[in-house]
Write an enzyme that holds these catalytic residues in place. Structure first.
Site, PDB file in Angstrom:
ATOM      1  N   CYS A 258      49.935   7.214  -8.563  1.00  0.00           N
ATOM      2  CA  CYS A 258      49.494   6.705  -9.866  1.00  0.00           C
ATOM      3  C   CYS A 258      50.612   5.816 -10.420  1.00  0.00           C
ATOM      4  O   CYS A 258      51.086   5.986 -11.543  1.00  0.00           O
ATOM      5  CB  CYS A 258      49.165   7.845 -10.821  1.00  0.00           C
ATOM      6  N   ALA A 260      51.142   2.371 -11.027  1.00  0.00           N
ATOM      7  CA  ALA A 260      51.109   1.213 -11.921  1.00  0.00           C
ATOM      8  C   ALA A 260      51.373   1.653 -13.375  1.00  0.00           C
ATOM      9  O   ALA A 260      50.997   2.761 -13.759  1.00  0.00           O
ATOM     10  CB  ALA A 260      49.743   0.540 -11.819  1.00  0.00           C
ATOM     11  N   PRO A 261      52.058   0.796 -14.160  1.00  0.00           N
ATOM     12  CA  PRO A 261      52.469  -0.590 -13.887  1.00  0.00           C
ATOM     13  C   PRO A 261      53.811  -0.738 -13.187  1.00  0.00           C
ATOM     14  O   PRO A 261      54.280  -1.850 -13.000  1.00  0.00           O
ATOM     15  CB  PRO A 261      52.516  -1.206 -15.281  1.00  0.00           C
ATOM     16  N   GLY A 262      54.464   0.388 -12.808  1.00  0.00           N
ATOM     17  CA  GLY A 262      55.563   0.252 -11.876  1.00  0.00           C
ATOM     18  C   GLY A 262      56.964   0.552 -12.335  1.00  0.00           C
ATOM     19  O   GLY A 262      57.907   0.311 -11.587  1.00  0.00           O
ATOM     20  N   GLY A 263      57.155   1.084 -13.534  1.00  0.00           N
ATOM     21  CA  GLY A 263      58.510   1.375 -13.992  1.00  0.00           C
ATOM     22  C   GLY A 263      59.243   2.326 -13.066  1.00  0.00           C
ATOM     23  O   GLY A 263      60.410   2.107 -12.707  1.00  0.00           O
ATOM     24  N   LYS A 264      58.563   3.389 -12.652  1.00  0.00           N
ATOM     25  CA  LYS A 264      59.198   4.377 -11.782  1.00  0.00           C
ATOM     26  C   LYS A 264      59.362   3.835 -10.360  1.00  0.00           C
ATOM     27  O   LYS A 264      60.345   4.146  -9.674  1.00  0.00           O
ATOM     28  CB  LYS A 264      58.386   5.669 -11.804  1.00  0.00           C
ATOM     29  N   ASP A 279      48.057   3.409  -6.223  1.00  0.00           N
ATOM     30  CA  ASP A 279      47.278   3.519  -7.449  1.00  0.00           C
ATOM     31  C   ASP A 279      45.827   3.178  -7.121  1.00  0.00           C
ATOM     32  O   ASP A 279      45.550   2.388  -6.210  1.00  0.00           O
ATOM     33  CB  ASP A 279      47.810   2.581  -8.529  1.00  0.00           C
ATOM     34  N   ASP A 305      42.600   5.974  -3.389  1.00  0.00           N
ATOM     35  CA  ASP A 305      42.420   7.210  -4.137  1.00  0.00           C
ATOM     36  C   ASP A 305      43.403   8.240  -3.597  1.00  0.00           C
ATOM     37  O   ASP A 305      43.356   8.604  -2.412  1.00  0.00           O
ATOM     38  CB  ASP A 305      40.981   7.701  -3.972  1.00  0.00           C
ATOM     39  N   CYS A 378      52.747  12.084 -19.621  1.00  0.00           N
ATOM     40  CA  CYS A 378      53.194  11.643 -20.942  1.00  0.00           C
ATOM     41  C   CYS A 378      52.301  12.288 -21.999  1.00  0.00           C
ATOM     42  O   CYS A 378      51.663  11.613 -22.800  1.00  0.00           O
ATOM     43  CB  CYS A 378      53.190  10.117 -21.051  1.00  0.00           C
TER      44      CYS A 378
END
Length: 452
Positions: A258, A260-264, A279, A305, A378
Site C-alpha cells: 500500500c 503510494a504516494p511513496g514517502g516510505k 499498490d 492486489d 494513520c
C-alpha cells in the site's frame, strides 16, 4: 370620433430584472467545495471532490484554487463554532448553500480577521447573482452584520470542532474525555509541514524535530531550496517513523505494501534497501513514480492486489501501511469526518486483518522466517491499531512483537504491546503531530515452519 381600438385585456408583463453576472471568486469556489463535501448525498472527501470539481471552483486560476481550498478547509475546522455564532440570528435553517456561505463569511470575519464590509458585500453579491437565491440576500446581509458585531473574545472562547459520535465515542473509551478534547483542540490548530531529508542533506531553513524530521514554516513547497534536486520530500513526522522501525535496511529486500504516494518507499530506498513498492491504485502509483523521478531514487513498482500477489522470493522485511479511517490526519484533512461514516470501519478493520494475515503467514511467501514486518495505520482508533495488532498476535503464535529504539522518541509514546502511538495533541509546543499506531512484528524462524 371614439377610438375603436380595444384596450389591452392585460397589462404588459413587467420585465424581470436580470441577475448580475458574478465573476468566479475564491469565496465562491470555497462555498462550492463546502457544498460538495457536506452534502449528505455526496459523502466525498475533498480529494474525491477535486477529481471532478464543481464549476465555481474549476473556473478559478491556480492561485484562486489554492485560496478557495484554504478557505474551505479553514471553515471545516470551525464549522461548529460558526454555527454557534449564526444560530441566534437565524429563525429557521436556510438552504445548505446559503448556510455554507454564512459559515464561510463568519469564519473569515471572526477567525481570519477579514474586514466585515468586504465579506458581507461579497456574500450578498453572490446571492444577488443567483436567481434561485436572490430573495435571501437581505436575510444574509442582516445576519452577517449582526454576526460581525460579536463581542471580542466570544469566538476564541467557543469549544473546538467536535468529532462525529461514531469516532468520538470509541476514542473517549480508549483515551478518556480530557485527551479527546485535547486532540480536538489540536485539530483546530491545523498542521505544520514536515520534510524527510535524504541522508547527508542539510535541507531548507526550519526546526529539526526530536525524531529527525524537519518542520518548515508555511511556504510554497516547490519554491523551497532542494526541491528540484530531490533532497527531501513532504512527510509528517509520525509517518516517517514506521520505516525507521525496520532499522538498518541497507542491502535488504523490502516490500512496501500500500505504498503510494511513496514517502516510505523513498525513505527505504534512500537508506539503501532494494524496495518493491506495491499498490492497488495505478493513479496513486503514478504519483509515486513522479516522486522517485524527482528524488532520483529507485524502486520496483508493482500494481497489484496485496491479498493475491506472489513474489519470486520472500522479502527480508515488509512495511504494511494499511488502508484505514485516516482519523489521525484530521488536523490536516478536516473534511474526513464528513466523508467517513461508522459503516466504513468494519470493512476497513476486516481488510487490515486480512492483509496482516497475508504478511505474517509464512506459506504466503511475502516475509521470510526471521523477517520483520512493520504494521502501521494513520488512525487514532484502537480498533485499527492496538486491538488489530493484539488480535494478529493471537492468530499467529509464531509471531512476536519486537520493541524498537528510535532516536528522539518520547518514552510515553510507547505502548504496552511494544508498539508506538502518536497523537495530534503531542508536541503542542512544536505544532503537533499526526496520529499513528505502529508495531514491529517478527516471524520466529524456529516456529515459522510449523506455522506453515
Amino acid at each position: 370620433m371614439a377610438d375603436s381600438r380595444k384596450p389591452d385585456s392585460k397589462p404588459a408583463p413587467a420585465r424581470r430584472a436580470k441577475a448580475a453576472v458574478i465573476p468566479p471568486s475564491p469565496r465562491g469556489g470555497a462555498v462550492a467545495l463546502l457544498d460538495a463535501v457536506l452534502s449528505p448525498d455526496t459523502g466525498a472527501s475533498l480529494p474525491e471532490v477535486l477529481t471532478a470539481p464543481p464549476a465555481a471552483f474549476a473556473a478559478l486560476d491556480p492561485a484562486g484554487c489554492a485560496r478557495a481550498q484554504r478557505l474551505a478547509l479553514t471553515t471545516l475546522r470551525h464549522l461548529d463554532r460558526a454555527d454557534a455564532i449564526l444560530s441566534p440570528h437565524l429563525r429557521k435553517a436556510p438552504p445548505p448553500h446559503v448556510k455554507n456561505l454564512l459559515r464561510l463569511a463568519v469564519v473569515e470575519m471572526l477567525h481570519e480577521g477579514a474586514a466585515a464590509y468586504g465579506v458581507v458585500n461579497s456574500a450578498v453579491g453572490a446571492l444577488r447573482g443567483d436567481r434561485r437565491l436572490q430573495a435571501m440576500a437581505g436575510m444574509v446581509n442582516a445576519v452577517l452584520r449582526r454576526a460581525s458585531e460579536t463581542p471580542d473574545g466570544t469566538w476564541a472562547a467557543l469549544p473546538p470542532q467536535r468529532l462525529p459520535q461514531w469516532l468520538r465515542q470509541p476514542m473517549v473509551h480508549h483515551y478518556g474525555r480530557a485527551v479527546v478534547g485535547a486532540i480536538e483542540a489540536a485539530h483546530m490548530e491545523g498542521a505544520a509541514t514536515d520534510l524527510t531529508l535524504r541522508p547527508g542533506v542539510a535541507g531548507p531553513d526550519g526546526v529539526t524535530l526530536p525524531t529527525g524530521s524537519l518542520r518548515v514554516a508555511g511556504a510554497q513547497i516547490s519554491a523551497l531550496p532542494g526541491y528540484d534536486a530531490g533532497d527531501w520530500w513532504v512527510q509528517d513526522a509520525a509517518s516517517a517513523l514506521p520505516a525507521r522501525m525496520l532499522g538498518d535496511v541497507a542491502g535488504l529486500r523490502v516490500l512496501d505494501l500500500c505504498a503510494a504516494p511513496g514517502g516510505k518507499t523513498m525513505q527505504l530506498a534512500a537508506a539503501g534497501a532494494q524496495v518493491t513498492a506495491l499498490d492497488l491504485s495505478g493513479p496513486r502509483l503514478a504519483r509515486l513514480r513522479d516522486n522517485l523521478a524527482r528524488t532520483g531514487l529507485e524502486a520496483e513498482i508493482v500494481t497489484a492486489d496485496a491479498l493475491h500477489w506472489l513474489p519470486d522470493a520472500p522479502f527480508d522485511a515488509v512495511l504494511l501501511d494499511a488502508p484505514c479511517s485516516a482519523s489521525g490526519t484530521i488536523r490536516r484533512h478536516p473534511d474526513l469526518p464528513f466523508a467517513k461514516a461508522a459503516g466504513d470501519l468494519a470493512a476497513l478493520t476486516a481488510l487490515q486483518a486480512r492483509l496482516l494475515d497475508r504478511v505474517l503467514t509464512p506459506s504466503a511467501g511475502l516475509l521470510r522466517p526471521g523477517g520483520v514486518a512493520v504494521y502501521c495505520t494513520c488512525s487514532l482508533l484502537a480498533a485499527e491499531g492496538e486491538d488489530q495488532a493484539r488480535a494478529a498476535l493471537d492468530r499467529h503464535p509464531h509471531v512476536v512483537a519486537q520493541p524498537v529504539t528510535l532516536p528522539g522518541l518520547p518514552e510515553d509514546w510507547r505502548t504496552a504491546d511494544g508498539g508506538i502511538r502518536t497523537r495530534p495533541d503531542y508536541w503542542p509546543e512544536l505544532g503537533g503531530i499526526d496520529g499513528f499506531y505502529m508495531v514491529a512484528l517478527r516471524i520466529g524462524a524456529e516456529t515459522a515452519a510449523a506455522a506453515g
